[in-house]
Design a protein around this motif. Structure first.
Motif, PDB file in Angstrom:
ATOM      1  N   CYS A 257       0.839  -1.184   0.000  1.00  0.00           N
ATOM      2  CA  CYS A 257       0.000   0.000   0.000  1.00  0.00           C
ATOM      3  C   CYS A 257       0.875   1.235   0.000  1.00  0.00           C
ATOM      4  O   CYS A 257       1.866   1.318   0.742  1.00  0.00           O
ATOM      5  N   HIS A 259       0.129   3.998   1.140  1.00  0.00           N
ATOM      6  CA  HIS A 259      -0.092   4.860   2.283  1.00  0.00           C
ATOM      7  C   HIS A 259       0.993   4.613   3.338  1.00  0.00           C
ATOM      8  O   HIS A 259       1.855   5.444   3.537  1.00  0.00           O
ATOM      9  N   LEU A 260       0.918   3.472   4.004  1.00  0.00           N
ATOM     10  CA  LEU A 260       1.913   3.162   5.055  1.00  0.00           C
ATOM     11  C   LEU A 260       2.528   1.777   4.889  1.00  0.00           C
ATOM     12  O   LEU A 260       3.186   1.297   5.777  1.00  0.00           O
ATOM     13  N   CYS A 262       0.993  -1.282   4.134  1.00  0.00           N
ATOM     14  CA  CYS A 262       0.253  -2.528   4.390  1.00  0.00           C
ATOM     15  C   CYS A 262       0.042  -3.292   3.078  1.00  0.00           C
ATOM     16  O   CYS A 262       0.307  -2.790   1.988  1.00  0.00           O
ATOM     17  N   CYS A 275      -7.121  -1.968   0.969  1.00  0.00           N
ATOM     18  CA  CYS A 275      -6.140  -2.030   2.068  1.00  0.00           C
ATOM     19  C   CYS A 275      -6.880  -2.190   3.385  1.00  0.00           C
ATOM     20  O   CYS A 275      -7.760  -1.395   3.713  1.00  0.00           O
ATOM     21  N   CYS A 277      -5.768  -1.695   6.318  1.00  0.00           N
ATOM     22  CA  CYS A 277      -5.277  -0.839   7.408  1.00  0.00           C
ATOM     23  C   CYS A 277      -6.096   0.447   7.525  1.00  0.00           C
ATOM     24  O   CYS A 277      -6.645   0.763   8.578  1.00  0.00           O
ATOM     25  N   HIS A 278      -6.171   1.185   6.442  1.00  0.00           N
ATOM     26  CA  HIS A 278      -6.863   2.469   6.538  1.00  0.00           C
ATOM     27  C   HIS A 278      -7.916   2.633   5.451  1.00  0.00           C
ATOM     28  O   HIS A 278      -8.413   3.724   5.201  1.00  0.00           O
ATOM     29  N   SER A 280      -7.748   2.231   2.119  1.00  0.00           N
ATOM     30  CA  SER A 280      -7.436   2.738   0.785  1.00  0.00           C
ATOM     31  C   SER A 280      -7.885   1.724  -0.262  1.00  0.00           C
ATOM     32  O   SER A 280      -7.766   0.511  -0.066  1.00  0.00           O
ATOM     33  N   PRO A 292      -6.656   6.920   2.204  1.00  0.00           N
ATOM     34  CA  PRO A 292      -5.529   7.866   2.363  1.00  0.00           C
ATOM     35  C   PRO A 292      -4.354   7.607   1.421  1.00  0.00           C
ATOM     36  O   PRO A 292      -3.388   8.370   1.462  1.00  0.00           O
TER      37      PRO A 292
HETATM   38 FE1  FES Z   1      -3.113   1.153   3.283  1.00  0.00          FE
HETATM   39 FE2  FES Z   1      -3.129   2.975   5.152  1.00  0.00          FE
HETATM   40  S1  FES Z   1      -1.654   1.522   4.724  1.00  0.00           S
HETATM   41  S2  FES Z   1      -4.545   2.574   3.684  1.00  0.00           S
END
Ligand code: FES
Length: 337
Positions: A257, A259-260, A262, A275, A277-278, A280, A292
């Motif tokens: 991902c 974003h961070l 994942c 995703c 995690c958040h 996305s 995000p």
């Molecule tokens: Fe995927 Fe935050 S790591 S949306």
């Protein structure tokens, strides 16, 4: 002055000698005429000296053997019991010669005491001679010198020195005990540090799979599909789509991902990457559209190898926002396969 008493052997030898001498002419030669080695008492001489008629007839006592021990003992008993009657009919000359010896050996018998047995009389005669001989020949044992007692050393000084030595050793041990403990702890710590240093000299080696690998021919990946075959092992999706600018392309998307970092999940029903995690979301071609995540997923290198298989190279990445998806190394034309 008294003469030594003859022994039994002497008396017997004398009597046998008399018998031997009187064997042929005992009647013609009186017994007193034979020389006597020892002088018997007066009473015995009186008994032996007159040559009585029975002496000339030794056959008067055929039961007793002339000169035997029985004759001697009979003569002794006759002398004791009948007093000084030297004219007894039965004694032989040998017995008559033995009378003084018996009278000298047992003077108490003549006074009416009970007659001793033969064994007692012989033992008395032999015992006296043996005791006299033993007394004369027995060596006198030297008296053992008595040693003075060994004086015992007073242990007071030695014990005192030993006690002082023990106290000194205890004091030294008590003083050095903490030092010994400290040095032991320091040695143990130094050893641990040395082992850690040795371990530090050998860095960790992370064995990773090769970044380039083959995934099979393009026919294994039909148009409009997203393969998760290599997701778990290699972390990539193999996508064959025409959803990006209308071009039939095969490419590999990194399952990371943006974003961070994942790992999104491919939702076949929704035709998107989601995703967890958040939240996305990414389209099938990898373009982000929700959540995000700031940018699309990244491609990795892909090419058609000489053997006709697709070969993925994760050592290179291509970012869409950077215009790198236009690089021919980021995809394989699906219309050509
Ligand atoms: Fe995927 Fe935050 S790591 S949306």
């Amino acid at each position: 002055m008294s003469e030594p008493k003859p022994s039994t052997a002497d008396i017997l030898a004398k009597i046998r000698a008399q018998k031997t001498g009187a064997g042929g002419n005992a009647a013609s030669e009186p017994v007193a005429a034979t020389p006597a080695p020892a002088t018997p008492p007066v009473e015995a001489q009186a008994a032996v000296a007159p040559p009585a008629a029975p002496v000339a007839k030794p056959k008067a006592t055929p039961a007793a053997k002339p000169g035997s021990t029985s004759d001697i003992l009979a003569a002794i008993r006759a002398a004791k019991g009948g007093g000084a009657s030297a004219t007894a009919a039965t004694p032989s000359p040998a017995a008559q010669a033995a009378v003084p010896v018996a009278a000298a050996a047992k003077p108490a018998v003549a006074s009416g005491a009970p007659k001793p047995s033969v064994e007692e009389m012989l033992n008395a005669v032999r015992g006296k001679a043996a005791s006299a001989e033993v007394a004369a020949t027995a060596p006198v044992a030297p008296a053992k010198p008595t040693l003075p007692p060994i004086p015992v050393k007073p242990p007071a000084a030695k014990d005192k020195k030993a006690a002082v030595g023990v106290d000194r050793r205890s004091f030294v041990a008590a003083c050095f005990a903490p030092v010994v403990v400290g040095f032991s702890a320091m040695a143990a710590t130094s050893l641990i540090w040395l082992l850690d240093l040795a371990r530090f000299m050998f860095p960790n080696v992370l064995v990773e799979p090769p970044t380039a690998f083959k995934i099979g021919p393009p026919s294994d990946y039909p148009l409009g599909g997203v393969s998760t075959k290599w997701l778990a092992a290699r972390g990539v999706w193999i996508v064959h789509t025409d959803q990006y600018k209308g071009r039939n392309l095969i490419y590999a998307l990194a399952s990371v991902c943006t974003h961070l970092g994942c790992t999104p999940n491919w939702l076949e029903g929704e035709q998107k990457y989601k995703c967890p995690c958040h939240g996305s979301g990414f389209y099938v071609n990898g373009i982000n559209f929700e959540g995000p995540a700031p940018r699309p997923l990244e491609r990795v290198g892909l090419k058609l190898a000489a053997d006709g298989q697709l070969e993925v190279d994760k050592s290179v990445k291509f970012q869409e926002e950077m215009g790198q998806w236009e690089d021919s190394n980021s995809y394989v034309d699906g219309s050509l396969v």
